[in-house]
Design an enzyme around this catalytic site. Sequence first.
Site, mmCIF file in Angstrom:
data_model
loop_
_atom_site.group_PDB
_atom_site.id
_atom_site.type_symbol
_atom_site.label_atom_id
_atom_site.label_comp_id
_atom_site.label_asym_id
_atom_site.label_seq_id
_atom_site.Cartn_x
_atom_site.Cartn_y
_atom_site.Cartn_z
ATOM 1 C CG HIS A 172 -1.663 -1.251 1.462
ATOM 2 N ND1 HIS A 172 -2.897 -1.522 0.925
ATOM 3 C CD2 HIS A 172 -1.305 -2.360 2.164
ATOM 4 C CE1 HIS A 172 -3.284 -2.734 1.298
ATOM 5 N NE2 HIS A 172 -2.327 -3.273 2.041
ATOM 6 C CE LYS A 175 11.499 20.598 -11.385
ATOM 7 N NZ LYS A 175 10.710 19.489 -10.988
ATOM 8 C CD GLU A 225 8.861 12.360 -15.445
ATOM 9 O OE1 GLU A 225 8.499 13.170 -16.323
ATOM 10 O OE2 GLU A 225 9.412 12.719 -14.396
ATOM 11 C CB SER A 253 13.584 22.576 -15.403
ATOM 12 O OG SER A 253 12.857 23.792 -15.457
#
Length: 457
Positions: free
Chosen positions: A155, A282, A289, A276
């Site tokens: 979970h 970043k 992704e 970024s």
Amino acid sequence: MKLWGGRFTKEENALVNQFNASISFDQRFYRQDIRGSIAHVTMLAKQGILTDTEKQQILAGLEGILADIENGTLDVDPSAEDIHSFVEAALIARIGEAGKKLHTGRSRNDQVALDMKLYIRDEIMALDALIKELLQTILHIIEENLETFMPGFTHLQKAQPVTVAHHFGAYFEMFLRDRSRLSDIRKRMNTCPLGAGALAGTTYPLDREYTASLLDFDCATRNSMDSVSDRDYLIELCSAMATMMMHLSRFSEEIILWNSNEYQFVELDDAYSTGSSIMPQKKNPDIAELVRGKTGRVYGTLVSILTTMKGIPLAYNKDMQEDKELIFDAVDTTKGCLALFTGMLATIKFNQQIMKKSAMNGFTNATDAADYLVNHGVPFRDAHGIVGQLVLSCLEKGISLDEMSLEEYRSISPVFEEDIYEAISLETCVEKRTTLGGPAPSAMREIAKEYQKLLEV
Ligand code: ARG
């Protein structure tokens, strides 16, 4: 050159031409198409359907076309209907009359079925090689991290401590199954459709088993209608690729979480991260992704081909031309994802201290505290309740089970002795889980040896 102008009185509409043509995408098949034609002509000559001279002329012509496409001196004509028409027209242009006999005892229906099978057979091997590399990379991480502790989750809540080796072992098992699915598909699809003709075979005395052996198939297909209509193996492959992508996507999701500021379990190599345009600090996990994102695309292919096939009466129908762009895209996408994901994993760094610290908090040793009581004669259900009270008391004080004094332990259950601390230490919690399939380094070491053997093939 049209292959079928004879019965027509006027040119087709330009848009129809464009809509119908497949050359823009089936030109990928030029090698397979020529290889199939070479086998076909060799068989026709063996059966006396073509003379030896005709065979020599055709083979020389086909080999010349292949060489010229490869070395860039012959461009595939974008106005041809498909790759089959293009090769036949190029052959006739080169060798004249004998070239017109190439299509004897054959149809584009069995020809395209063959080309696709030859193409997919190679792609299955390419996918297999990529999965093997991924498995090798995972195995290397397993061997290096038998004692790198980390929390195991259920979970997405900390559950019990495991190791990086154990966690990665789970993915090793998944990709191993993916690999075996590929070899199953290859076994089932490796039958040669050539000689099925349009749908009903042919009146020429073909030796279909001979053609099959020339093209490294296990045997010829048994039913000519099925031969030109079967796309099951594409659906099986899409399903196998969808499963692979699902595994890659889950793995990506974990890497993304682990790479976040909140977890900091891993650091991705600069070569496999992106920045970024606005936020200078970043370093983003774009590869993971994108793999996660592209998974949907491969699922889409599976549903598309299934849907295309579901209403098609026997035998060949033009709907089936739609299989190509879909399967090409799914195979290219899956191969790309496998290769990039492997590169990303091979260069990943584990923050061992952070992982270990994370494995130590969150009461991941609560089950072990209960097991301690069980080993001292307390029934498990009672032990569960006692440790539940301990956890509650720890939460109130803002401490962990290791930090609780023996008096506090004993105030809840007199069964606890000084050795409780040893029993719930992170090392003990992991090392004692020696059951087959468990995370104990001693158990995982044996499994890693098995993995090593499984990768010998
Ligand atoms: N381009 C076609 C395909 O991909 C080749 C077979 C054409 N057959 C036909 N009867 N028109 O399916």
